[in-house]
Design a protein around this motif. Structure first.
Motif, PDB file in Angstrom:
ATOM      1  N   ARG A 269     -18.700  11.554  45.786  1.00  0.00           N
ATOM      2  CA  ARG A 269     -19.329  11.573  44.467  1.00  0.00           C
ATOM      3  C   ARG A 269     -20.546  10.647  44.513  1.00  0.00           C
ATOM      4  NH1 ARG A 269     -17.678  14.919  40.423  1.00  0.00           N
ATOM      5  NH2 ARG A 269     -15.560  15.599  40.797  1.00  0.00           N
ATOM      6  N   ASN A 270     -21.660  11.104  43.933  1.00  0.00           N
ATOM      7  CA  ASN A 270     -22.841  10.237  43.868  1.00  0.00           C
ATOM      8  C   ASN A 270     -22.748   9.314  42.653  1.00  0.00           C
ATOM      9  OD1 ASN A 270     -23.710  11.726  41.609  1.00  0.00           O
ATOM     10  ND2 ASN A 270     -25.047  13.032  42.842  1.00  0.00           N
ATOM     11  N   GLU A 271     -23.770   8.479  42.470  1.00  0.00           N
ATOM     12  CA  GLU A 271     -23.733   7.487  41.382  1.00  0.00           C
ATOM     13  C   GLU A 271     -23.693   8.125  40.001  1.00  0.00           C
ATOM     14  OE1 GLU A 271     -27.823   8.432  42.705  1.00  0.00           O
ATOM     15  OE2 GLU A 271     -26.127   7.566  43.771  1.00  0.00           O
ATOM     16  N   ASN A 272     -24.107   9.378  39.892  1.00  0.00           N
ATOM     17  CA  ASN A 272     -24.054  10.088  38.608  1.00  0.00           C
ATOM     18  C   ASN A 272     -22.760  10.886  38.437  1.00  0.00           C
ATOM     19  OD1 ASN A 272     -26.672   9.194  37.996  1.00  0.00           O
ATOM     20  ND2 ASN A 272     -27.558  10.893  39.143  1.00  0.00           N
ATOM     21  N   GLY A 273     -21.855  10.794  39.418  1.00  0.00           N
ATOM     22  CA  GLY A 273     -20.588  11.502  39.331  1.00  0.00           C
ATOM     23  C   GLY A 273     -20.614  12.906  39.903  1.00  0.00           C
ATOM     24  N   GLY A 274     -21.777  13.339  40.397  1.00  0.00           N
ATOM     25  CA  GLY A 274     -21.890  14.684  40.971  1.00  0.00           C
ATOM     26  C   GLY A 274     -21.292  14.755  42.365  1.00  0.00           C
ATOM     27  N   VAL A 275     -20.818  15.928  42.739  1.00  0.00           N
ATOM     28  CA  VAL A 275     -20.238  16.130  44.066  1.00  0.00           C
ATOM     29  C   VAL A 275     -21.351  16.406  45.073  1.00  0.00           C
ATOM     30  CG1 VAL A 275     -18.730  17.612  45.469  1.00  0.00           C
ATOM     31  CG2 VAL A 275     -18.060  17.003  43.149  1.00  0.00           C
ATOM     32  N   GLU A 276     -21.295  15.707  46.210  1.00  0.00           N
ATOM     33  CA  GLU A 276     -22.199  15.949  47.327  1.00  0.00           C
ATOM     34  C   GLU A 276     -21.382  16.377  48.536  1.00  0.00           C
ATOM     35  OE1 GLU A 276     -25.865  12.897  46.497  1.00  0.00           O
ATOM     36  OE2 GLU A 276     -24.209  12.165  47.708  1.00  0.00           O
ATOM     37  N   VAL A 277     -21.943  17.273  49.323  1.00  0.00           N
ATOM     38  CA  VAL A 277     -21.277  17.824  50.503  1.00  0.00           C
ATOM     39  C   VAL A 277     -22.098  17.459  51.735  1.00  0.00           C
ATOM     40  CG1 VAL A 277     -20.576  19.963  51.654  1.00  0.00           C
ATOM     41  CG2 VAL A 277     -20.301  19.732  49.179  1.00  0.00           C
ATOM     42  N   LEU A 278     -21.413  17.035  52.785  1.00  0.00           N
ATOM     43  CA  LEU A 278     -22.084  16.687  54.041  1.00  0.00           C
ATOM     44  C   LEU A 278     -22.116  17.899  54.964  1.00  0.00           C
ATOM     45  CD1 LEU A 278     -23.346  14.458  55.822  1.00  0.00           C
ATOM     46  CD2 LEU A 278     -21.059  14.116  56.777  1.00  0.00           C
ATOM     47  N   PHE A 279     -23.309  18.274  55.407  1.00  0.00           N
ATOM     48  CA  PHE A 279     -23.470  19.355  56.368  1.00  0.00           C
ATOM     49  C   PHE A 279     -23.975  18.785  57.690  1.00  0.00           C
ATOM     50  CE2 PHE A 279     -24.337  23.116  53.251  1.00  0.00           C
ATOM     51  CZ  PHE A 279     -22.979  23.316  53.115  1.00  0.00           C
ATOM     52  N   VAL A 280     -23.651  19.493  58.758  1.00  0.00           N
ATOM     53  CA  VAL A 280     -24.193  19.190  60.081  1.00  0.00           C
ATOM     54  C   VAL A 280     -25.007  20.408  60.515  1.00  0.00           C
ATOM     55  CG1 VAL A 280     -22.350  17.606  60.751  1.00  0.00           C
ATOM     56  CG2 VAL A 280     -22.115  20.025  61.293  1.00  0.00           C
ATOM     57  N   GLY A 281     -26.058  20.138  61.267  1.00  0.00           N
ATOM     58  CA  GLY A 281     -26.878  21.225  61.784  1.00  0.00           C
ATOM     59  C   GLY A 281     -26.275  21.773  63.068  1.00  0.00           C
ATOM     60  N   SER A 282     -26.299  23.075  63.200  1.00  0.00           N
ATOM     61  CA  SER A 282     -25.825  23.717  64.423  1.00  0.00           C
ATOM     62  C   SER A 282     -26.709  23.274  65.591  1.00  0.00           C
ATOM     63  CB  SER A 282     -25.895  25.240  64.277  1.00  0.00           C
ATOM     64  OG  SER A 282     -25.788  25.873  65.527  1.00  0.00           O
ATOM     65  N   ARG A 283     -26.096  23.009  66.736  1.00  0.00           N
ATOM     66  CA  ARG A 283     -26.878  22.645  67.923  1.00  0.00           C
ATOM     67  C   ARG A 283     -27.655  23.856  68.442  1.00  0.00           C
ATOM     68  NH1 ARG A 283     -22.484  19.554  71.521  1.00  0.00           N
ATOM     69  NH2 ARG A 283     -21.435  21.488  71.022  1.00  0.00           N
ATOM     70  N   ARG A 284     -27.165  25.067  68.177  1.00  0.00           N
ATOM     71  CA  ARG A 284     -27.814  26.274  68.687  1.00  0.00           C
ATOM     72  C   ARG A 284     -29.013  26.702  67.851  1.00  0.00           C
ATOM     73  NH1 ARG A 284     -23.393  27.952  67.359  1.00  0.00           N
ATOM     74  NH2 ARG A 284     -24.070  29.893  66.432  1.00  0.00           N
ATOM     75  N   ASN A 285     -28.850  26.678  66.523  1.00  0.00           N
ATOM     76  CA  ASN A 285     -29.889  27.277  65.697  1.00  0.00           C
ATOM     77  C   ASN A 285     -30.316  26.423  64.500  1.00  0.00           C
ATOM     78  OD1 ASN A 285     -27.838  27.598  63.776  1.00  0.00           O
ATOM     79  ND2 ASN A 285     -27.314  29.628  64.548  1.00  0.00           N
ATOM     80  N   GLY A 286     -29.706  25.244  64.336  1.00  0.00           N
ATOM     81  CA  GLY A 286     -30.108  24.346  63.260  1.00  0.00           C
ATOM     82  C   GLY A 286     -29.602  24.704  61.877  1.00  0.00           C
ATOM     83  N   ARG A 287     -28.876  25.827  61.752  1.00  0.00           N
ATOM     84  CA  ARG A 287     -28.364  26.207  60.427  1.00  0.00           C
ATOM     85  C   ARG A 287     -27.305  25.207  59.975  1.00  0.00           C
ATOM     86  NH1 ARG A 287     -27.868  32.657  61.474  1.00  0.00           N
ATOM     87  NH2 ARG A 287     -26.804  31.857  63.293  1.00  0.00           N
ATOM     88  N   TRP A 288     -27.196  25.052  58.664  1.00  0.00           N
ATOM     89  CA  TRP A 288     -26.276  24.073  58.084  1.00  0.00           C
ATOM     90  C   TRP A 288     -24.862  24.622  57.959  1.00  0.00           C
ATOM     91  CZ3 TRP A 288     -27.925  19.420  58.345  1.00  0.00           C
ATOM     92  CH2 TRP A 288     -29.263  19.109  58.145  1.00  0.00           C
ATOM     93  N   GLY A 289     -23.897  23.778  58.299  1.00  0.00           N
ATOM     94  CA  GLY A 289     -22.487  24.121  58.148  1.00  0.00           C
ATOM     95  C   GLY A 289     -21.651  22.854  58.119  1.00  0.00           C
ATOM     96  N   ILE A 290     -20.354  23.023  58.162  1.00  0.00           N
ATOM     97  CA  ILE A 290     -19.448  21.876  58.137  1.00  0.00           C
ATOM     98  C   ILE A 290     -19.042  21.514  59.565  1.00  0.00           C
ATOM     99  CG2 ILE A 290     -18.574  22.383  55.822  1.00  0.00           C
ATOM    100  CD1 ILE A 290     -16.063  23.579  57.177  1.00  0.00           C
ATOM    101  N   PRO A 291     -18.602  20.272  59.780  1.00  0.00           N
ATOM    102  CA  PRO A 291     -18.063  19.926  61.094  1.00  0.00           C
ATOM    103  C   PRO A 291     -16.822  20.774  61.374  1.00  0.00           C
ATOM    104  CG  PRO A 291     -18.374  17.959  59.735  1.00  0.00           C
ATOM    105  CD  PRO A 291     -18.577  19.145  58.851  1.00  0.00           C
ATOM    106  N   LYS A 292     -16.791  21.388  62.544  1.00  0.00           N
ATOM    107  CA  LYS A 292     -15.655  22.251  62.887  1.00  0.00           C
ATOM    108  C   LYS A 292     -15.563  22.372  64.394  1.00  0.00           C
ATOM    109  CE  LYS A 292     -18.468  26.391  62.158  1.00  0.00           C
ATOM    110  NZ  LYS A 292     -19.676  25.598  62.099  1.00  0.00           N
ATOM    111  N   GLY A 293     -14.386  22.747  64.859  1.00  0.00           N
ATOM    112  CA  GLY A 293     -14.204  22.928  66.295  1.00  0.00           C
ATOM    113  C   GLY A 293     -12.769  23.283  66.617  1.00  0.00           C
TER     114      GLY A 293
END
Length: 151
Positions: free
Chosen positions: A29-53
């Protein structure tokens, strides 16, 4: 001419295999109470997604999600042991179909050093922006559910 069993095996080989993965939908949650999501960039193409494996033999998917979140993004926190949802995707370079069991991870700490720090971008997105930036359609569906569960 191939018999039916041989044809089935050939089709499986050509189309790849199903691969189980675990992923972490990392949020805060940010200082205003809003939800923020963390994305990681794909090593192959730079597209945003979640950590997974991959999930190690004998490892719970929630433990794998927590491990991947640290390896790829340097985050730790409280991971929900219950699977929040699933999505599937294909990589551009592989015939395999990847099936991701996604766990919610409430981030409490971000490390200065982590295994993939030098090879991955990470970025926090407001939930509304994350819905637009997510590379996989199935991940966008899970993100839209995040709005309704009240994290």
């Amino acid at each position: 001419m191939l018999n039916e069993k041989a044809q089935t095996e050939l089709t499986k080989t050509m189309s790849g295999r199903d691969v189980a993965q675990a992923g972490a939908l990392c949020y805060r949650r940010n200082e205003n109470g809003g939800v923020e999501v963390l994305f990681v960039g794909s090593r192959r193409n730079g597209r945003w997604g979640i950590p997974k494996g991959h999930v190690e033999r004998g490892e719970a998917s929630s433990a794998a999600a927590l491990r991947e979140a640290f390896e790829e993004a340097g985050v730790t926190g409280v991971v929900d042991k219950t699977v929040f949802g699933m999505f599937s995707y294909r990589k551009d370079t592989s015939p395999n179909q990847y099936h991701v069991a996604v766990h919610l991870l409430k981030v409490s700490r971000i490390a200065d050093k982590f295994p993939e720090k030098d090879v991955r971008k990470t970025r926090w997105f407001p939930l509304e922006t994350a819905l637009r930036e997510a590379a996989q359609p199935g991940l966008r569906t899970l993100l839209s559910r995040l709005e309704t569960v009240g994290v």
